[in-house]
Design a protein around this motif. Structure first.
Motif, mmCIF file in Angstrom:
data_model
loop_
_atom_site.group_PDB
_atom_site.id
_atom_site.type_symbol
_atom_site.label_atom_id
_atom_site.label_comp_id
_atom_site.label_asym_id
_atom_site.label_seq_id
_atom_site.Cartn_x
_atom_site.Cartn_y
_atom_site.Cartn_z
ATOM 1 N N TYR A 103 0.805 -1.221 0.000
ATOM 2 C CA TYR A 103 0.000 0.000 0.000
ATOM 3 C C TYR A 103 0.841 1.276 0.000
ATOM 4 O O TYR A 103 0.512 2.248 0.668
ATOM 5 N N ASN A 104 1.959 1.240 -0.740
ATOM 6 C CA ASN A 104 2.833 2.414 -0.831
ATOM 7 C C ASN A 104 3.264 2.939 0.535
ATOM 8 O O ASN A 104 3.416 4.154 0.738
ATOM 9 N N ALA A 105 3.483 2.028 1.459
ATOM 10 C CA ALA A 105 3.875 2.425 2.817
ATOM 11 C C ALA A 105 5.226 3.134 2.844
ATOM 12 O O ALA A 105 5.537 3.820 3.809
ATOM 13 N N GLY A 106 6.029 2.948 1.799
ATOM 14 C CA GLY A 106 7.328 3.609 1.757
ATOM 15 C C GLY A 106 7.229 5.121 1.669
ATOM 16 O O GLY A 106 8.163 5.825 2.047
ATOM 17 N N TYR A 107 6.100 5.631 1.192
ATOM 18 C CA TYR A 107 5.928 7.088 1.098
ATOM 19 C C TYR A 107 5.594 7.627 2.493
ATOM 20 O O TYR A 107 4.484 8.106 2.751
ATOM 21 N N HIS A 108 6.582 7.559 3.365
ATOM 22 C CA HIS A 108 6.270 7.792 4.781
ATOM 23 C C HIS A 108 6.310 9.267 5.173
ATOM 24 O O HIS A 108 5.518 9.692 6.024
ATOM 25 N N ILE A 109 7.199 10.037 4.596
ATOM 26 C CA ILE A 109 7.155 11.483 4.861
ATOM 27 C C ILE A 109 5.832 12.042 4.348
ATOM 28 O O ILE A 109 5.157 12.812 5.030
ATOM 29 N N GLU A 110 5.486 11.627 3.143
ATOM 30 C CA GLU A 110 4.231 12.075 2.561
ATOM 31 C C GLU A 110 3.047 11.653 3.422
ATOM 32 O O GLU A 110 2.086 12.428 3.589
ATOM 33 N N HIS A 111 3.112 10.439 3.968
ATOM 34 C CA HIS A 111 2.017 9.954 4.812
ATOM 35 C C HIS A 111 1.885 10.774 6.087
ATOM 36 O O HIS A 111 0.767 11.120 6.507
ATOM 37 N N HIS A 112 3.005 11.103 6.724
ATOM 38 C CA HIS A 112 2.928 11.911 7.945
ATOM 39 C C HIS A 112 2.503 13.343 7.633
ATOM 40 O O HIS A 112 1.853 13.987 8.461
ATOM 41 N N ASP A 113 2.878 13.829 6.465
ATOM 42 C CA ASP A 113 2.419 15.162 6.073
ATOM 43 C C ASP A 113 0.920 15.170 5.811
ATOM 44 O O ASP A 113 0.216 16.105 6.189
ATOM 45 N N PHE A 114 0.426 14.094 5.173
ATOM 46 C CA PHE A 114 -0.993 14.011 4.817
ATOM 47 C C PHE A 114 -1.524 12.615 5.141
ATOM 48 O O PHE A 114 -1.661 11.765 4.260
ATOM 49 N N PRO A 115 -1.829 12.371 6.408
ATOM 50 C CA PRO A 115 -2.217 11.021 6.855
ATOM 51 C C PRO A 115 -3.589 10.562 6.378
ATOM 52 O O PRO A 115 -3.953 9.407 6.606
ATOM 53 N N TYR A 116 -4.352 11.430 5.701
ATOM 54 C CA TYR A 116 -5.668 11.025 5.226
ATOM 55 C C TYR A 116 -5.731 10.944 3.700
ATOM 56 O O TYR A 116 -6.807 11.046 3.104
ATOM 57 N N VAL A 117 -4.570 10.732 3.096
ATOM 58 C CA VAL A 117 -4.489 10.450 1.664
ATOM 59 C C VAL A 117 -4.245 8.952 1.512
ATOM 60 O O VAL A 117 -3.291 8.412 2.070
#
Length: 357
Positions: free
Chosen positions: A289-303
């Motif tokens: 589930y593209n978990a590697g995009y972790h900075i992006e996930h913390h920046d936008f956790p509801y994407v």
């Protein structure tokens, strides 16, 4: 307090720029967490990104495809468990299936539960909570209901000692500060993530915890009754390998361990703090589930996972200068073998800034 940070050598990350402002400390003095008094960086990054690229906000929302992926993976695990029901767990077929199929599958459901914890599988929160019980089934042990509240605190209080249970404890730092200790941690890190929260910060139990246990117990009982204990052993083996010396388990290390000499690339408060979140853009993302995009996930956790890569595409200037992890397998190897890398390579803060405000 004197601020300390990990002064480490280059490993699976690209080299730092020559002009990077780096504190060169004696290694013996660097084996401690980096303590900072700034708030976690993602709240301010999110505001800056939305100011520069307001279109990023349109990426928020759930992904209906998630449930179909989960159902396929659960079915695949049930198929493997059925086919191995008469096979000795020490048989090479059993072990290789557990490593090359089961571990990838269970890492997938681990991160499906992560997506569901952010309400990214269904429109209604209750449907995400209930469907997470289904995703939890191949794991063998109930944990989805417990994962969510701790993970939400990880986002709200990233790096805060006593709140963020993703952080190693001081005892872990002392006991695991050598090659054997780090190898032990990487081999059994699933147990560290499972049991550490109970010792660091106990959260109240809810009815969701009860039903998670009930659903999982019924599933496990039926598996043992109709397929046998070897099928149940397959599920546990898959979970153990998924959180052990397995390529996908590298995401646990790559997400927040600063194994570089890089400081945060930003202006304003916290600009001298080492980076504390990293991304991985490699091929294994397609399985998790593209978990590697972790900075992006913390920046936008509801994407959701199908759109998280778009965040970087829309705001490249906020991500292109940050070093990324090139290999999840490589970071496991570096973490274990590099004497300048260890449990201490994490940013900690004392004050509980609430990133949700």
């Amino acid at each position: 307090m004197t601020q300390k940070r990990c002064n480490v050598t280059n490993g699976t990350f690209p080299s730092d720029r020559p002009n990077e402002d780096v504190v060169n400390e004696d290694v013996s003095k660097a084996h401690d967490f980096y303590w900072t008094y700034t708030e976690e960086p993602h709240k301010s990054r999110r505001a800056a990104i939305l100011k520069a690229h307001p279109e990023v906000a349109s990426l928020n929302g759930y992904e209906p495809k998630t449930k179909w992926v989960v159902l396929f993976v659960v079915f695949l695990q049930l198929t493997c468990a059925t086919l191995l029901s008469k096979t000795n767990p020490w048989n090479w077929k059993f072990l290789l299936t557990g490593y090359f199929i089961g571990a990838f599958c269970n890492q997938n459901v681990f991160l499906a539960i992560h997506e569901l914890s952010h309400n990214l599988g269904f429109k209604r929160a209750v449907h995400n909570r209930l469907f997470s019980f289904i995703a939890n089934l191949p794991v063998g042990a109930p944990y989805s209901a417990s994962f969510r509240p701790y993970h939400m605190e990880h986002h709200r209080f990233q790096g805060v000692d006593g709140f963020d249970t993703d952080l190693p404890t001081s005892l872990e730092l002392v006991l695991l500060d050598n090659v054997l200790g780090k190898a032990f941690f990487c081999t059994f890190q699933l147990f560290f993530y499972a049991f550490r929260p109970m010792f660091v910060r106990q959260l109240p139990l809810t009815s969701l915890h009860f039903w998670n246990v009930v659903v999982q117990f019924i599933f496990d009982f039926l598996i043992v009754k109709f397929l046998g204990w070897r099928s149940m052993a397959y599920f546990f083996l898959s979970s153990f390998m998924a959180g052990s010396l397995h390529p996908t388990a590298g995401h646990f290390l790559s997400e927040h361990y600063n194994v570089t000499r890089t400081r945060l690339i930003q202006e304003g408060p916290g600009k001298d703090t080492p980076l504390e979140t990293f991304s991985y853009y490699g091929p294994l993302n397609i399985l998790v589930y593209n978990a590697g995009y972790h900075i992006e996930h913390h920046d936008f956790p509801y994407v959701a996972w199908t759109r998280i890569a778009k965040v970087r595409e829309l705001a490249p200037e906020f991500y292109n200068n940050i070093p990324d992890c090139k290999s999840w397998s490589g970071i496991i190897y570096q973490f274990i073998t590099d004497s300048n890398v260890g449990m201490w390579c994490r940013v900690k803060r004392k004050q509980a800034y609430d990133a949700s405000n």
